[in-house]
Design a protein around this motif. Structure first.
Motif, PDB file in Angstrom:
ATOM      1  N   GLY A  38      41.707  45.165  44.960  1.00 10.16           N
ATOM      2  CA  GLY A  38      42.662  44.375  45.721  1.00 10.16           C
ATOM      3  C   GLY A  38      42.185  42.946  45.931  1.00 10.16           C
ATOM      4  N   TRP A  39      40.914  42.797  46.240  1.00  9.76           N
ATOM      5  CA  TRP A  39      40.333  41.461  46.419  1.00  9.76           C
ATOM      6  C   TRP A  39      40.495  40.646  45.133  1.00  9.76           C
ATOM      7  CZ3 TRP A  39      39.305  37.671  49.387  1.00  9.76           C
ATOM      8  CH2 TRP A  39      38.252  36.783  49.181  1.00  9.76           C
ATOM      9  N   ASP A  40      40.223  41.266  43.979  1.00 10.77           N
ATOM     10  CA  ASP A  40      40.347  40.537  42.725  1.00 10.77           C
ATOM     11  C   ASP A  40      41.794  40.174  42.423  1.00 10.77           C
ATOM     12  OD1 ASP A  40      38.864  39.606  40.250  1.00 10.77           O
ATOM     13  OD2 ASP A  40      40.393  40.887  39.339  1.00 10.77           O
ATOM     14  N   ARG A  41      42.715  41.088  42.737  1.00 10.81           N
ATOM     15  CA  ARG A  41      44.133  40.777  42.522  1.00 10.81           C
ATOM     16  C   ARG A  41      44.550  39.600  43.383  1.00 10.81           C
ATOM     17  NH1 ARG A  41      48.061  40.840  41.538  1.00 10.81           N
ATOM     18  NH2 ARG A  41      49.522  42.494  42.070  1.00 10.81           N
ATOM     19  N   TRP A  42      44.063  39.542  44.602  1.00 11.84           N
ATOM     20  CA  TRP A  42      44.393  38.424  45.483  1.00 11.84           C
ATOM     21  C   TRP A  42      43.768  37.122  44.967  1.00 11.84           C
ATOM     22  CZ3 TRP A  42      47.888  37.174  48.858  1.00 11.84           C
ATOM     23  CH2 TRP A  42      47.673  36.101  49.736  1.00 11.84           C
ATOM     24  N   LEU A  43      42.511  37.195  44.535  1.00 12.05           N
ATOM     25  CA  LEU A  43      41.844  36.006  44.002  1.00 12.05           C
ATOM     26  C   LEU A  43      42.551  35.463  42.765  1.00 12.05           C
ATOM     27  CD1 LEU A  43      38.065  36.972  44.259  1.00 12.05           C
ATOM     28  CD2 LEU A  43      39.305  35.362  45.704  1.00 12.05           C
ATOM     29  N   ALA A  44      43.187  36.341  41.994  1.00 14.81           N
ATOM     30  CA  ALA A  44      43.854  35.923  40.760  1.00 14.81           C
ATOM     31  C   ALA A  44      44.991  34.947  41.023  1.00 14.81           C
ATOM     32  CB  ALA A  44      44.373  37.148  40.010  1.00 14.81           C
ATOM     33  N   ARG A  45      45.481  34.895  42.249  1.00 13.44           N
ATOM     34  CA  ARG A  45      46.513  33.918  42.593  1.00 13.44           C
ATOM     35  C   ARG A  45      45.977  32.492  42.567  1.00 13.44           C
ATOM     36  NH1 ARG A  45      50.521  35.620  46.743  1.00 13.44           N
ATOM     37  NH2 ARG A  45      49.868  33.704  47.806  1.00 13.44           N
ATOM     38  N   LEU A  46      44.655  32.357  42.782  1.00 20.67           N
ATOM     39  CA  LEU A  46      44.053  31.036  42.947  1.00 20.67           C
ATOM     40  C   LEU A  46      43.022  30.683  41.889  1.00 20.67           C
ATOM     41  CD1 LEU A  46      43.474  31.255  46.811  1.00 20.67           C
ATOM     42  CD2 LEU A  46      45.301  30.016  45.654  1.00 20.67           C
ATOM     43  N   TRP A  47      42.399  31.701  41.279  1.00 14.14           N
ATOM     44  CA  TRP A  47      41.327  31.448  40.328  1.00 14.14           C
ATOM     45  C   TRP A  47      41.578  32.182  39.013  1.00 14.14           C
ATOM     46  CZ3 TRP A  47      39.802  31.874  45.559  1.00 14.14           C
ATOM     47  CH2 TRP A  47      39.154  30.734  46.069  1.00 14.14           C
ATOM     48  N   ALA A  48      41.266  31.514  37.927  1.00 15.84           N
ATOM     49  CA  ALA A  48      41.440  32.099  36.602  1.00 15.84           C
ATOM     50  C   ALA A  48      40.282  33.037  36.284  1.00 15.84           C
ATOM     51  CB  ALA A  48      41.508  30.987  35.557  1.00 15.84           C
ATOM     52  N   PRO A  49      40.475  33.974  35.353  1.00 18.77           N
ATOM     53  CA  PRO A  49      39.361  34.816  34.908  1.00 18.77           C
ATOM     54  C   PRO A  49      38.203  33.947  34.420  1.00 18.77           C
ATOM     55  CG  PRO A  49      41.436  35.643  34.046  1.00 18.77           C
ATOM     56  CD  PRO A  49      41.743  34.313  34.678  1.00 18.77           C
ATOM     57  N   GLY A  50      36.991  34.379  34.726  1.00 19.92           N
ATOM     58  CA  GLY A  50      35.806  33.634  34.321  1.00 19.92           C
ATOM     59  C   GLY A  50      35.311  32.638  35.336  1.00 19.92           C
ATOM     60  N   THR A  51      36.135  32.286  36.338  1.00 14.82           N
ATOM     61  CA  THR A  51      35.653  31.443  37.424  1.00 14.82           C
ATOM     62  C   THR A  51      34.823  32.299  38.376  1.00 14.82           C
ATOM     63  OG1 THR A  51      37.760  31.798  38.566  1.00 14.82           O
ATOM     64  CG2 THR A  51      37.514  29.767  37.291  1.00 14.82           C
ATOM     65  N   TRP A  52      33.896  31.678  39.103  1.00 16.60           N
ATOM     66  CA  TRP A  52      32.897  32.486  39.794  1.00 16.60           C
ATOM     67  C   TRP A  52      33.456  33.438  40.855  1.00 16.60           C
ATOM     68  CZ3 TRP A  52      31.725  32.941  44.857  1.00 16.60           C
ATOM     69  CH2 TRP A  52      32.104  31.921  45.745  1.00 16.60           C
TER      70      TRP A  52
END
Length: 278
Positions: A241-255
């Motif tokens: 869930g955290w990664d799905r939320w982060l995907a709104r703001l950060w692209a894959p491969g960003t830290w």
């Protein structure tokens, strides 16, 4: 154990990384931590296959507190949160779990000022049930055996001395009192976790987060006088869930997206650690 007057203790020293992140930078105002809570969330009640809303995000943060508080059942007890941030978890505990009192402790004076402002109506309405005090996890400004329950939500990765925290938790809890700590730790048996996490995640590279295996906290609690010590992974309810939320703001491969990678590589996981004061 420490037994001097808590009021006589000096103001705690704050590590520079913690001072900046929770003071001038005000992590609670960053959009990824919607609603002012500062945690990754417990996403069991959120549909991760659909679009995520800000309400979903806030519910995940609240549900992490609920998962921790469910392990304590603080109904009618004197309760303390270590690393309370804006105190929104303290308010949730007070309103939903019926403790006699809730004390929020935080090491950062700016966070405590924000907590008092954010919770001003509740403080005015129930001044004897809610308070916020300045203090470090390793030197709590609280009396011996003052509490029935102690909890901490996603602050333990900043504590520099886990044995000292465990000793203080034992000191301020009455016999039979319970502790619950939610946070992320390196996985026991992982190869070179400090170096690998620093290579993946900026917060570990900067020293804001400290890489320790979860067994180190469990052992510290046992040595401090706790029994029934458990360390349960809740990673499946946190990381996707955290990664799905982060995907709104950060692209894959960003830290920031590397939290998921660290979990998938079995370097990092999220745990709920519980124990009872003997």
């Amino acid at each position: 154990m420490v037994s001097e007057d808590p009021a006589e203790r000096p103001a705690p020293a704050v590590r520079p990384e913690v001072w900046e992140t929770y003071g001038p930078a005000d992590l609670s105002a960053v959009p990824v931590f919607a609603g002012g809570f500062i945690n990754f969330g417990y996403w069991h009640s959120v549909d991760l296959d659909g679009p995520l809303s800000q309400d979903d995000r806030i519910r995940s943060e609240q549900d992490l507190y609920r998962h921790v508080l469910d392990a304590l059942a603080p109904d009618g007890g004197r309760t303390v949160e270590v690393g309370c941030g804006l105190g929104l978890g303290c308010a949730l505990a007070l309103e939903e779990y019926g403790p006699a009192t809730v004390t929020g402790v935080d090491i950062h004076p700016q966070q405590l000022s924000r907590a008092r402002e954010a919770n001003s109506p509740l403080l005015a309405a129930q001044p004897r049930r809610l308070r916020f005090v300045l203090g470090a996890a390793e030197s709590l400004p609280l009396g011996d055996a003052e509490f029935d329950c102690l909890y901490s939500v996603e602050a333990v990765q900043h504590f520099p001395d886990l044995p000292a925290f465990a000793r203080e938790a034992a000191r301020v809890l009455r016999p039979g009192g319970r502790v619950a700590v939610a946070g992320f730790f390196s996985v026991d048996g992982a190869s070179a976790p400090e170096e690998r996490l620093a290579g993946l995640l900026e917060t570990f590279a900067s020293g804001l987060d400290i890489a320790r295996p979860v067994s180190r906290l469990a052992e510290a609690l046992g040595e401090a006088g706790f029994g029934d010590v458990r360390a349960d992974s809740i990673g499946p309810q946190v990381w996707p869930g955290w990664d799905r939320w982060l995907a709104r703001l950060w692209a894959p491969g960003t830290w920031p997206r590397n939290f998921m990678a660290a979990w998938e590589q079995r370097i990092l996981d999220y745990y709920l650690v519980t124990a009872a004061r003997l």
